[in-house]
Design a protein around this motif. Structure first.
Motif, PDB file in Angstrom:
ATOM      1  N   LEU A   1       4.525  -9.329  11.196  1.00  0.00           N
ATOM      2  CA  LEU A   1       4.194  -9.736  10.146  1.00  0.00           C
ATOM      3  C   LEU A   1       4.366 -11.416   9.856  1.00  0.00           C
ATOM      4  O   LEU A   1       3.829 -11.882   9.200  1.00  0.00           O
TER       5      LEU A   1
ATOM      6  N   ALA B   1       1.321 -13.102  10.848  1.00  0.00           N
ATOM      7  CA  ALA B   1       0.242 -12.826   9.823  1.00  0.00           C
ATOM      8  C   ALA B   1       0.701 -13.865   8.584  1.00  0.00           C
ATOM      9  O   ALA B   1      -0.070 -14.815   8.040  1.00  0.00           O
ATOM     10  N   ASP B   2       1.937 -13.990   8.332  1.00  0.00           N
ATOM     11  CA  ASP B   2       2.521 -14.806   7.006  1.00  0.00           C
ATOM     12  C   ASP B   2       2.356 -16.340   7.747  1.00  0.00           C
ATOM     13  O   ASP B   2       1.772 -17.325   7.029  1.00  0.00           O
TER      14      ASP B   2
ATOM     15  N   SER C   1      -5.484  -9.395   5.336  1.00  0.00           N
ATOM     16  CA  SER C   1      -4.811 -10.157   4.457  1.00  0.00           C
ATOM     17  C   SER C   1      -5.446 -11.635   4.206  1.00  0.00           C
ATOM     18  O   SER C   1      -5.492 -12.367   2.929  1.00  0.00           O
TER      19      SER C   1
ATOM     20  N   ALA D   1      -8.555 -11.224   1.959  1.00  0.00           N
ATOM     21  CA  ALA D   1      -8.103 -11.092   0.426  1.00  0.00           C
ATOM     22  C   ALA D   1      -7.470 -12.303  -0.213  1.00  0.00           C
ATOM     23  O   ALA D   1      -7.997 -12.803  -1.140  1.00  0.00           O
ATOM     24  N   ARG D   2      -7.091 -13.265   0.796  1.00  0.00           N
ATOM     25  CA  ARG D   2      -6.532 -14.665   0.270  1.00  0.00           C
ATOM     26  C   ARG D   2      -7.967 -15.602  -0.088  1.00  0.00           C
ATOM     27  O   ARG D   2      -7.930 -16.211  -1.157  1.00  0.00           O
TER      28      ARG D   2
ATOM     29  N   PRO E   1      -4.203  -5.249   9.198  1.00  0.00           N
ATOM     30  CA  PRO E   1      -3.665  -5.897   8.347  1.00  0.00           C
ATOM     31  C   PRO E   1      -3.767  -7.523   8.274  1.00  0.00           C
ATOM     32  O   PRO E   1      -3.650  -8.116   7.107  1.00  0.00           O
ATOM     33  N   SER E   2      -3.378  -8.158   9.360  1.00  0.00           N
ATOM     34  CA  SER E   2      -3.430  -9.557   9.325  1.00  0.00           C
ATOM     35  C   SER E   2      -4.904 -10.015   8.897  1.00  0.00           C
ATOM     36  O   SER E   2      -5.030 -10.975   8.045  1.00  0.00           O
TER      37      SER E   2
ATOM     38  N   THR F   1       0.106  -2.803   3.452  1.00  0.00           N
ATOM     39  CA  THR F   1       0.311  -3.720   2.179  1.00  0.00           C
ATOM     40  C   THR F   1      -0.610  -3.533   1.255  1.00  0.00           C
ATOM     41  O   THR F   1      -1.647  -2.930   1.518  1.00  0.00           O
ATOM     42  N   SER F   2      -0.469  -4.066   0.029  1.00  0.00           N
ATOM     43  CA  SER F   2      -1.567  -3.888  -1.092  1.00  0.00           C
ATOM     44  C   SER F   2      -2.054  -5.036  -1.287  1.00  0.00           C
ATOM     45  O   SER F   2      -1.647  -6.147  -1.072  1.00  0.00           O
ATOM     46  N   LEU F   3      -3.609  -4.932  -1.162  1.00  0.00           N
ATOM     47  CA  LEU F   3      -4.454  -6.124  -1.250  1.00  0.00           C
ATOM     48  C   LEU F   3      -5.452  -5.902  -2.427  1.00  0.00           C
ATOM     49  O   LEU F   3      -6.630  -5.537  -2.296  1.00  0.00           O
TER      50      LEU F   3
ATOM     51  N   LEU G   1      -1.565 -17.186   7.307  1.00  0.00           N
ATOM     52  CA  LEU G   1      -1.968 -17.284   6.083  1.00  0.00           C
ATOM     53  C   LEU G   1      -1.530 -18.842   5.401  1.00  0.00           C
ATOM     54  O   LEU G   1      -2.311 -19.612   4.807  1.00  0.00           O
TER      55      LEU G   1
END
Length: 269
Positions: free
Chosen positions: A193, A196-197, A125, A128-129, A121-122, A64-66, A200
């Motif tokens: 995913l 992870a969602d 993410s 990044a948040r 990735p998790s 994913t792009s962060l 978040l």
């Protein structure tokens, strides 16, 4: 080859702290085999020499792009590596990575080409948040606390804030040191995913999130802060379970008593 930690006391101290927490996770029985992960943002400890270090791995995709992580650096536990080994040899069982300018890939720069956790990735993410929201959190920890996982097998505890209120009520320190309580993500395939969602979403309101029947995920100012919050929640779970094993339902602190704690210590909830 010289370790990246040599001549960098701040970075060395941070990695030593990560190793210390890894040892606690293992000693508590929360990190069987290669269970659990730690990821720490070390960007503020990076100097120009580190920024110019060549990669010791190929370019790897995050998935994913962060954009918030452009040019950031992280210490990551290695995939398949054991916490008990990370505690003794952190730079042999983890690595430092650089997020590339495309914000969707990374390279390993030190000390060994140890592939980061498959859950990277998790973790990224979440980092990044936190950066996007201007938070000062730098660490994420995923681990498997026995008593908390056991309690997550009871659907009655999985409603919003049900477990938070129960655990807060067991001992005043839990509300004081984990004042946001425990978010809940219903059982979801590990590494997915969707997991992870869900994490978040819960981390918008909580610092620690329960993954039903799996474990917990915590964010903290540093790795010790993340561990401490899990530790106090785990203590409360043990108190509750010990009382039940003794044959009675624990009284717990009343809502009035917990509200008094909130006011007295200026807690957010």
């Amino acid at each position: 080859m010289k370790s990246i930690l040599e001549g960098r006391p701040a970075l060395r101290k941070e990695v030593e702290k990560i190793a210390e927490v890894a040892g606690y996770l293992w000693q508590n029985g929360w990190a069987e085999r290669n269970g659990g992960n730690i990821t720490v943002n070390v960007t503020n400890m990076v100097d120009d020499e580190i920024r110019n270090m060549p990669a010791i791995s190929g370019v790897m995709q995050i998935g994913t792009s962060l954009p918030a992580l452009k040019g950031a650096y992280f210490f990551c536990k290695g995939t398949g590596k054991r916490m008990r080994d990370l505690a003794r040899w952190p730079m042999e069982n983890g690595s430092i990575i650089r997020i590339l300018d495309d914000c969707a890939s990374y390279v390993i720069i030190a000390d060994n080409a140890v592939m980061p956790t498959s859950e990277l990735p998790s973790h990224l993410s979440v980092h990044a948040r936190m950066i996007e929201k201007g938070m000062s959190y730098n660490a994420t920890v995923h681990t498997h606390p026995i008593e908390l996982i056991a309690m997550s097998h009871n659907k009655a505890f999985m409603g919003k804030d049900v477990l938070s209120n129960l655990l807060w009520s067991m001992i005043p320190e839990t509300k004081a040191f984990c004042p946001l309580g425990l978010g809940i993500v219903p059982y979801t395939l590990p590494g997915s995913l969707a997991l992870a969602d869900g994490t978040l979403r819960e981390l918008e309101d909580y610092d620690v999130v329960m993954w039903e029947k799996h474990g917990v995920f915590a964010k903290g100012l540093d790795v010790m802060d993340a561990f401490d919050q899990i530790d106090v929640l785990s203590k409360s779970a043990k108190i509750y379970i010990n009382a039940k094993c003794m044959g009675f339902e624990p009284d717990g602190m009343s809502q009035e008593e917990m509200a008094e704690m909130t006011r007295a210590f200026n807690l957010p909830r």
